[in-house]
Each structure stands twice: as structure tokens, then as C-alpha cells.
Design an enzyme around this catalytic site. Structure first.
Site, mmCIF file in Angstrom:
data_model
loop_
_atom_site.group_PDB
_atom_site.id
_atom_site.type_symbol
_atom_site.label_atom_id
_atom_site.label_comp_id
_atom_site.label_asym_id
_atom_site.label_seq_id
_atom_site.Cartn_x
_atom_site.Cartn_y
_atom_site.Cartn_z
ATOM 1 N N PRO A 75 0.826 -1.288 0.089
ATOM 2 C CA PRO A 75 -0.106 -0.089 0.083
ATOM 3 C C PRO A 75 0.920 1.371 0.009
ATOM 4 C CG PRO A 75 0.134 -0.885 2.091
ATOM 5 C CD PRO A 75 0.860 -1.910 1.287
ATOM 6 N N GLY A 76 2.265 1.173 0.340
ATOM 7 C CA GLY A 76 2.763 2.502 -0.041
ATOM 8 C C GLY A 76 3.844 2.807 1.058
ATOM 9 N N ASP A 123 2.758 -5.033 -14.395
ATOM 10 C CA ASP A 123 3.678 -5.966 -13.723
ATOM 11 C C ASP A 123 5.067 -5.573 -13.553
ATOM 12 O OD1 ASP A 123 5.050 -8.204 -13.125
ATOM 13 O OD2 ASP A 123 4.992 -8.991 -15.147
ATOM 14 N N ASP A 166 10.116 -4.489 -3.107
ATOM 15 C CA ASP A 166 9.785 -5.430 -1.989
ATOM 16 C C ASP A 166 8.670 -6.262 -2.336
ATOM 17 O OD1 ASP A 166 9.547 -6.115 1.005
ATOM 18 O OD2 ASP A 166 7.850 -4.636 1.286
ATOM 19 N N LYS A 196 13.438 -12.323 -0.646
ATOM 20 C CA LYS A 196 12.444 -13.373 0.284
ATOM 21 C C LYS A 196 13.321 -14.826 0.481
ATOM 22 C CE LYS A 196 9.902 -9.779 0.187
ATOM 23 N NZ LYS A 196 9.777 -8.736 1.370
HETATM 24 N N1 SAM Z 1 6.705 -2.081 0.325
HETATM 25 C C1 SAM Z 1 5.308 -2.128 0.477
HETATM 26 C C2 SAM Z 1 5.033 -1.158 1.414
HETATM 27 O O1 SAM Z 1 5.951 -0.843 2.245
HETATM 28 O O2 SAM Z 1 3.624 -0.935 1.798
HETATM 29 C C3 SAM Z 1 4.738 -3.462 0.676
HETATM 30 C C4 SAM Z 1 4.961 -4.371 -0.480
HETATM 31 S S1 SAM Z 1 4.333 -6.095 -0.447
HETATM 32 C C5 SAM Z 1 5.376 -6.891 0.634
HETATM 33 C C6 SAM Z 1 4.430 -6.708 -1.961
HETATM 34 C C7 SAM Z 1 3.591 -6.026 -3.190
HETATM 35 O O3 SAM Z 1 4.240 -6.515 -4.380
HETATM 36 C C8 SAM Z 1 2.150 -6.377 -2.998
HETATM 37 O O4 SAM Z 1 1.487 -5.337 -2.740
HETATM 38 C C9 SAM Z 1 1.922 -7.177 -4.342
HETATM 39 O O5 SAM Z 1 0.680 -6.854 -4.903
HETATM 40 C C10 SAM Z 1 2.958 -6.638 -5.235
HETATM 41 N N2 SAM Z 1 3.323 -7.575 -6.345
HETATM 42 C C11 SAM Z 1 3.844 -8.807 -6.466
HETATM 43 N N3 SAM Z 1 4.154 -9.311 -7.395
HETATM 44 C C12 SAM Z 1 4.216 -7.980 -8.256
HETATM 45 C C13 SAM Z 1 4.226 -8.040 -9.602
HETATM 46 N N4 SAM Z 1 4.469 -8.840 -10.567
HETATM 47 N N5 SAM Z 1 4.111 -6.697 -10.188
HETATM 48 C C14 SAM Z 1 3.692 -5.796 -9.309
HETATM 49 N N6 SAM Z 1 3.317 -5.775 -7.994
HETATM 50 C C15 SAM Z 1 3.569 -7.082 -7.731
#
Ligand code: SAM
Length: 358
Positions: free
Chosen positions: A226-227, A264, A280, A309
Site C-alpha cells: 500500500p505504500g 507487472d 519489496d 525473500k
Molecule cells: N513495500 C510495500 C509497503 O511498504 O507498503 C509492501 C509491498 S508487499 C510486501 C509486496 C507487493 O508486491 C504487493 O502489494 C503485491 O501486490 C506486489 N507484487 C507482487 N508481484 C508483483 C508483480 N509481478 N508486479 C507488481 N506488483 C507485484
């Protein structure tokens, strides 16, 4: 007083409890690459590893395992043999004797304990012994006003078991227990925000923040929703391309410093090169590492901070392969760079990597 040097028996390292085997694998591999043998004394879940030289000296081992290069260690310093079975009625005498026998002088004494529930239970004991120990060490000339920044670490494995060691500036973490405690900012959209903040504290010298994390810079946050990470970039006055199919925090979007791309992250390309790339995403570490190498190789960013990860068993081997991949790609492309990685305090089953193109 001993004449054969201070009498260190090995290196004491702190780590996240549960990652002792990963740290041991890292130490063993790195020492072997330097032609040194070592073996670890480890208790799973203890949050520390004592790594001893198989043949060479502790100094040689320390030279082959500098703190700045270590990933799974939060702290490292040469240490003395463990003092076990301390008498409840007099815990201090063996500590004082060992410190004095080393012939070393220090200008600070830090009491530390494992980052475990048992460790937290030792706080009262430590509070009780801190001042009396310092008073005696001062009297005996071990603790002085100035001793080149050398610090005595008193690491309480348990109430009756302590290990002493001595660290020097520039070779250690300057945070007690190797842990940077940060307050979670209330306005940030997620707690993950602390990972990026800690990453900056770890990898970017404070005096560089105004030039390297500067207002008006452009950044890309892959997997941004979410940011929490975007919030940190925005707080530094940057403009951010946030790439994620998920929703971004409304208040963050209202700053007008964020452009949200519902795409993506593994195929999205920036409209122009930016200063910062952060990522992340929860995905295979090899896949993330390869995409980061794409960005750095193409010159789409100057600096990158990203997570790998590690839900698997052989974490060190996985990390080593991922970092090797990036290293090779950049060397092949003749791109001068610096890379550092660490399992941060706010990292759970993951590590954080920083790469800077020169
Ligand atoms: N760093 C963020 C924060 O501090 O709010 C949290 C990120 S969360 C751990 C991982 C995010 O990666 C998720 O919102 C997910 O939708 C996104 N995600 C995973 N695979 C993705 C992809 N192929 N393209 C874009 N977003 C992706």
C-alpha cells in the site's frame, strides 16, 4: 596479566534468533574462501554464534570476516572464552578477572543479551550489575576516559553465563545488540516502511543523505502497495513511480508526488532513468535479483535497495547465488559498483540488498 596477547578464543556474532545456521554457513564459506578453517559453537534459537579458528589466529579470522561484508550478522567482535556457571552471589569477580587479564583498555562497557524472550528476562540483572562492574573496571584501569573507542561487550547468554569481547570503531555495529530500533511513523501506510528506513541507516552514511536521498529526485518502487516504502521516498521529497496491481494509500496519492502504474513489475520499464529503485516484491529471490540486474545494467537507476525473500532452508546458498548473479552481470557489463547486503532488524525471512553504480 597475560603476556600472550589478549587471549581471544574466537569471534562472537549476533544474529536474528533462528538464523544461526545461516550465519554459520556464511562464516564457514567466507572463511574457506580466505583459506581459513573455522568451526562454530551454536545453540539453535540463541541469537548468537561463536566462531573459532580451526588453526590460524582469531585476528586472521576477523580479517576475513569484516562486519561490512557479513549478511546474517548484526554484530561481530573478538571474544574470550565463555564464563559459565557464574555464582549468583558473585557474578562480577570472574568478569573482572578476565577483563583485567586481557591487558586491554576500553572507554565504554556495553551489556547485551540475545534478542529472545530469555534475553529480555535478563534486563533486571543487567541493570543491577552495570554500575558496580563499571566502578571496579575503572578502578583497575580497564575502563578509561579514552581508549581509542575500544568497547567491552558483556554478552549475557544467561544469568549464569556471560561472554566478554572487545570491539573497535569501524569494525562493528554502533547499535546496542546490533539492533536499530525505529519508531513506526503513524502516518505511514504499512509497517514495512521501517525496512527501507533501516536500509538507508545501514547502507547510506548519514552525511550523504542530503545528496543521495535528496529532494526532487525521481524514484521507482516496484511492488509498492500500500505504500510504506513509497511514503519514505515521498518524505524525502522525491517523485515516485509506484508499480503495483494493488491499491495505493489514498493520502499518499493525494501528495501528488506519486504516479501509480497498475502493471507487472517484472516487465514495466521507466519512462526515463531515475536515481532510486526500490523493490519489496514477494517472489523467487533469483527472479528479483535478475530483474534488479536488468535495471542496474541498463542504467535505469543509480542506486537500488531491494529485498530477497528467503522462505527456503539453505538461505545462505540462495543469497550467495543471487548476489553472484548480479555481480557477474555488472562485471560483464563493466559497470563499477558497490554492493552490500544485510538481514536487517526489521527483516524477517528476508535480507535487504543495496547496490550503487559508481
Ligand atoms: N513495500 C510495500 C509497503 O511498504 O507498503 C509492501 C509491498 S508487499 C510486501 C509486496 C507487493 O508486491 C504487493 O502489494 C503485491 O501486490 C506486489 N507484487 C507482487 N508481484 C508483483 C508483480 N509481478 N508486479 C507488481 N506488483 C507485484
Amino acid at each position: 596479566m597475560e603476556t600472550n596477547g589478549p587471549g581471544f578464543s574466537g569471534l562472537l556474532l549476533y544474529c536474528r534468533p533462528g538464523f544461526e545456521a545461516d550465519l554459520t554457513a556464511e562464516l564457514t564459506d567466507r572463511a574457506a574462501r580466505a583459506g581459513l578453517g573455522g568451526f562454530a559453537r551454536v545453540r539453535a534459537g540463541s541469537g548468537s554464534v561463536h566462531f573459532e579458528p580451526a588453526d590460524g589466529s582469531v585476528e586472521a579470522l576477523a580479517g576475513a570476516l569484516p562486519f561490512s561484508a557479513l549478511i546474517f550478522a548484526r554484530q561481530v567482535f573478538p571474544a574470550f572464552p565463555v564464563l559459565e556457571g557464574l555464582d549468583r552471589a558473585d557474578r562480577l569477580t570472574p568478569i573482572i578477572e578476565q577483563a583485567e587479564a586481557s591487558g586491554l583498555a576500553v572507554d565504554s562497557v556495553w551489556h547485551e543479551m540475545p534478542d529472545t524472550n530469555e534475553g529480555k528476562g535478563l534486563r533486571r540483572l543487567v541493570k543491577a550489575v552495570e554500575r558496580p562492574l563499571a566502578a571496579v573496571l575503572r578502578k583497575r584501569g580497564v575502563l578509561r576516559a579514552q581508549a581509542d573507542g575500544q568497547r567491552l561487550h558483556v554478552f549475557w547468554h544467561a544469568g549464569d553465563c556471560v561472554q566478554l569481547g572487545v570491539s573497535r570503531p569501524g569494525e562493528r555495529s554502533e547499535w546496542p545488540g546490533g539492533i536499530l530500533h525505529l519508531r513506526s511513523p503513524r502516518e505511514a501506510p504499512s509497517r514495512s516502511t521501517l525496512k527501507l528506513e533501516e536500509g538507508w541507516h545501514t547502507f547510506i552514511p548519514r552525511e550523504d543523505w542530503d545528496t543521495r536521498l535528496a529532494q526532487g529526485m525521481q524514484a521507482v518502487d516496484l511492488g509498492a502497495a500500500p505504500g510504506g516504502w513509497t511514503w519514505q521516498l515521498v518524505r524525502r521529497g522525491m517523485y515516485v513511480h509506484a508499480v503495483d496491481n494493488g491499491p495505493m494509500d489514498d493520502r499518499l496519492m493525494a501528495t501528488t508526488q506519486v504516479e501509480h502504474h497498475r502493471e507487472d513489475a517484472f516487465s514495466w520499464e521507466p519512462p526515463n532513468p531515475v536515481t532510486w529503485l526500490v523493490c519489496d516484491i514477494v517472489d523467487k529471490p533469483g527472479r528479483v535479483a535478475a530483474r534488479m540486474a536488468d535495471w542496474l545494467e541498463a542504467g535505469w537507476c543509480r542506486e537500488a535497495i531491494f529485498n530477497l525473500k528467503l522462505p527456503m532452508k539453505r538461505r545462505w546458498q540462495t543469497v550467495d547465488q543471487c548476489l553472484d548473479h548480479i555481480e557477474e552481470r555488472l562485471l560483464d557489463a563493466r559497470i563499477a559498483h558497490r554492493m552490500q547486503a544485510r538481514q536487517l532488524y526489521h527483516d524477517r525471512e528476508e535480507i535487504t540488498v543495496h547496490v550503487q553504480r559508481d
